[in-house]
Design an enzyme around this catalytic site. Structure first.
Site, PDB file in Angstrom:
ATOM      1  N   ASP A  52     -11.278 -31.213  38.224  1.00 52.91           N
ATOM      2  CA  ASP A  52     -11.793 -32.314  37.409  1.00 52.91           C
ATOM      3  C   ASP A  52     -10.694 -33.101  36.696  1.00 52.91           C
ATOM      4  O   ASP A  52     -10.331 -32.832  35.552  1.00 52.91           O
ATOM      5  CB  ASP A  52     -12.829 -31.828  36.396  1.00 52.91           C
ATOM      6  CG  ASP A  52     -13.655 -33.005  35.846  1.00 52.91           C
ATOM      7  OD1 ASP A  52     -13.246 -34.174  36.064  1.00 52.91           O
ATOM      8  OD2 ASP A  52     -14.697 -32.764  35.218  1.00 52.91           O
ATOM      9  N   ASP A  66      -8.346 -32.324  29.963  1.00 55.36           N
ATOM     10  CA  ASP A  66      -9.688 -31.733  29.935  1.00 55.36           C
ATOM     11  C   ASP A  66      -9.641 -30.271  30.395  1.00 55.36           C
ATOM     12  O   ASP A  66     -10.512 -29.810  31.127  1.00 55.36           O
ATOM     13  CB  ASP A  66     -10.646 -32.541  30.827  1.00 55.36           C
ATOM     14  CG  ASP A  66     -12.112 -32.318  30.464  1.00 55.36           C
ATOM     15  OD1 ASP A  66     -12.395 -31.837  29.343  1.00 55.36           O
ATOM     16  OD2 ASP A  66     -12.992 -32.622  31.302  1.00 55.36           O
ATOM     17  N   LYS A  75     -10.384 -26.666  30.125  1.00 52.59           N
ATOM     18  CA  LYS A  75     -11.411 -25.843  29.491  1.00 52.59           C
ATOM     19  C   LYS A  75     -11.917 -24.875  30.559  1.00 52.59           C
ATOM     20  O   LYS A  75     -11.638 -25.060  31.757  1.00 52.59           O
ATOM     21  CB  LYS A  75     -12.546 -26.716  28.942  1.00 52.59           C
ATOM     22  CG  LYS A  75     -13.224 -27.605  29.988  1.00 52.59           C
ATOM     23  CD  LYS A  75     -14.278 -28.495  29.349  1.00 52.59           C
ATOM     24  CE  LYS A  75     -14.912 -29.429  30.385  1.00 52.59           C
ATOM     25  NZ  LYS A  75     -15.953 -30.291  29.775  1.00 52.59           N
ATOM     26  N   ASN A  80     -13.303 -25.949  33.973  1.00 55.01           N
ATOM     27  CA  ASN A  80     -12.401 -26.627  34.904  1.00 55.01           C
ATOM     28  C   ASN A  80     -11.308 -25.708  35.448  1.00 55.01           C
ATOM     29  O   ASN A  80     -10.331 -26.169  36.035  1.00 55.01           O
ATOM     30  CB  ASN A  80     -11.777 -27.860  34.232  1.00 55.01           C
ATOM     31  CG  ASN A  80     -12.813 -28.953  34.022  1.00 55.01           C
ATOM     32  OD1 ASN A  80     -13.839 -28.976  34.699  1.00 55.01           O
ATOM     33  ND2 ASN A  80     -12.566 -29.831  33.080  1.00 55.01           N
ATOM     34  N   THR A 114     -13.820 -32.245  25.378  1.00 48.28           N
ATOM     35  CA  THR A 114     -14.817 -31.351  24.786  1.00 48.28           C
ATOM     36  C   THR A 114     -14.295 -30.878  23.429  1.00 48.28           C
ATOM     37  O   THR A 114     -13.214 -30.294  23.362  1.00 48.28           O
ATOM     38  CB  THR A 114     -15.069 -30.151  25.722  1.00 48.28           C
ATOM     39  OG1 THR A 114     -15.446 -30.659  27.004  1.00 48.28           O
ATOM     40  CG2 THR A 114     -16.167 -29.253  25.187  1.00 48.28           C
TER      41      THR A 114
END
Length: 337
Positions: free
Chosen positions: A166, A144, A146, A149, A185
């Site tokens: 995260d 994750d 991105k 984060n 995402t």
């Protein structure tokens, strides 16, 4: 390694040990609040994760998934990765007491700058790579990565310290165990996630390519007008270096991105190869000079940054979206199901 279901949390009231303060942020099933440890006076961030009460429910996070996040956080200790301090559990929530990362998001910080060279940009990218290198050495995929984060420990120094946060989707990759899932995402996910193929550490490298592309230009390589268009662009690896956005970008930087945004996972740069790439670690004075003289397109970055902040709440996959996507692959099964 201990099973996620076996992770033990303190069954005491978090409020007996910490003074809970202001809200710092929130997600679909979690709220993060500042807190102060009563015994030491030290400040932390308390992440309250809502537990799923019934297996059939879509509200909250199942205990096994929370256990996996905690299991991974308990294994990691690195300057560029957030640290877990304590864990509590009550009937409705699991509360993670985490290192307080108060410098805001990297992209928030960059949007305030007047100018930015590629040399300065790589000082941040390299920290991201070093955090990921530590995780990948432990066979942990973040899944994750991105802008939201990638946080700063303290923004009031010239080159702030990056922290990856995260770990809700993070997973240990085990040799000989096939892992498939559809999550993340859309803008940042690798083609193998979209296509529901076996996943590994390589997915993080693709995300780093997307983040670097956005950081340098403000543009997003695969973002379409709809989620379906974005996913189609990803699977087709349909992107280019538009002169409008990349006129001041070095060929070295473009080469770094090209070697990350590769559909075939075996041909994608590994974390070690990325750290050795001459854009990150120049091998001569000419390469160092190119980085120093090439500029990030901050004008477009700031323009798109405002749009990105406005759209953010619409970007994440909901569980309903994931269920719909899984319905497209009725004969395939995730190894975690």
């Amino acid at each position: 390694m201990r099973s996620p279901n076996m992770e033990t949390f303190k069954q005491e009231k978090v409020e007996d040990f910490y003074d809970i303060g202001e809200e710092l942020g929130s997600g679909q099933f979690a709220i993060v609040k500042k807190c102060r440890e009563k015994s030491t006076g030290l400040e932390y961030a308390a992440k309250f994760i809502k537990k799923r009460q019934r297996q059939a429910s879509r509200r909250g996070v199942c205990r096994e998934e929370i256990g996996r996040e905690v299991s991974i956080l308990r294994q990691v200790l690195h300057p560029n990765v957030i640290t877990l301090h304590d864990v509590f559990e009550n009937r409705t929530d699991v509360v993670l007491i985490l290192e307080l990362v108060s410098g805001g998001e990297l992209f928030d910080f960059l949007a305030q700058k007047e100018s930015l060279s590629e040399e300065e940009a790589t000082s941040f990218i390299k920290q991201i790579l070093e955090g990921v290198n530590y995780l990948h050495a432990k066979k942990i995929a973040h899944f994750d990565l991105k802008p939201e984060n990638i946080m700063l420990l303290d923004k009031n120094i010239p080159i702030p310290h990056i922290k990856l946060i995260d770990f809700g989707l993070a997973h240990e990759i085990e040799d000989g165990v096939e892992f498939k899932n559809i999550f993340g995402t859309p803008e940042f996910v690798a083609p193998e996630i979209v296509n529901y193929e076996p996943l590994g550490l390589e997915a993080d490298m693709w995300s780093i390519g997307v983040i670097t592309y956005i950081l340098l230009s403000g543009a997003s390589p695969f973002l379409g007008d709809t989620k379906q268009e974005t996913l189609a662009n990803i699977t087709a690896v349909s992107y280019n270096f538009d002169e409008e956005f990349f006129s001041q970008t070095s060929e070295l930087a473009k080469d770094f991105i090209r070697k990350l945004l590769v559909k075939e996972t075996r041909k994608r740069l590994t974390i070690q190869e990325a750290l050795r790439h001459p854009w990150i670690t120049p091998v001569d004075n000419q390469q160092a000079l190119v980085r120093r003289e090439s500029l990030v397109n901050l004008e477009n970055f700031k323009k798109q940054y405002v749009r990105r902040r406005w759209k953010r709440n619409c970007e994440s996959d909901t569980e309903e979206d994931i269920a719909k996507r899984k319905a497209l692959h009725p004969r395939r099964r995730s190894s975690t199901s």
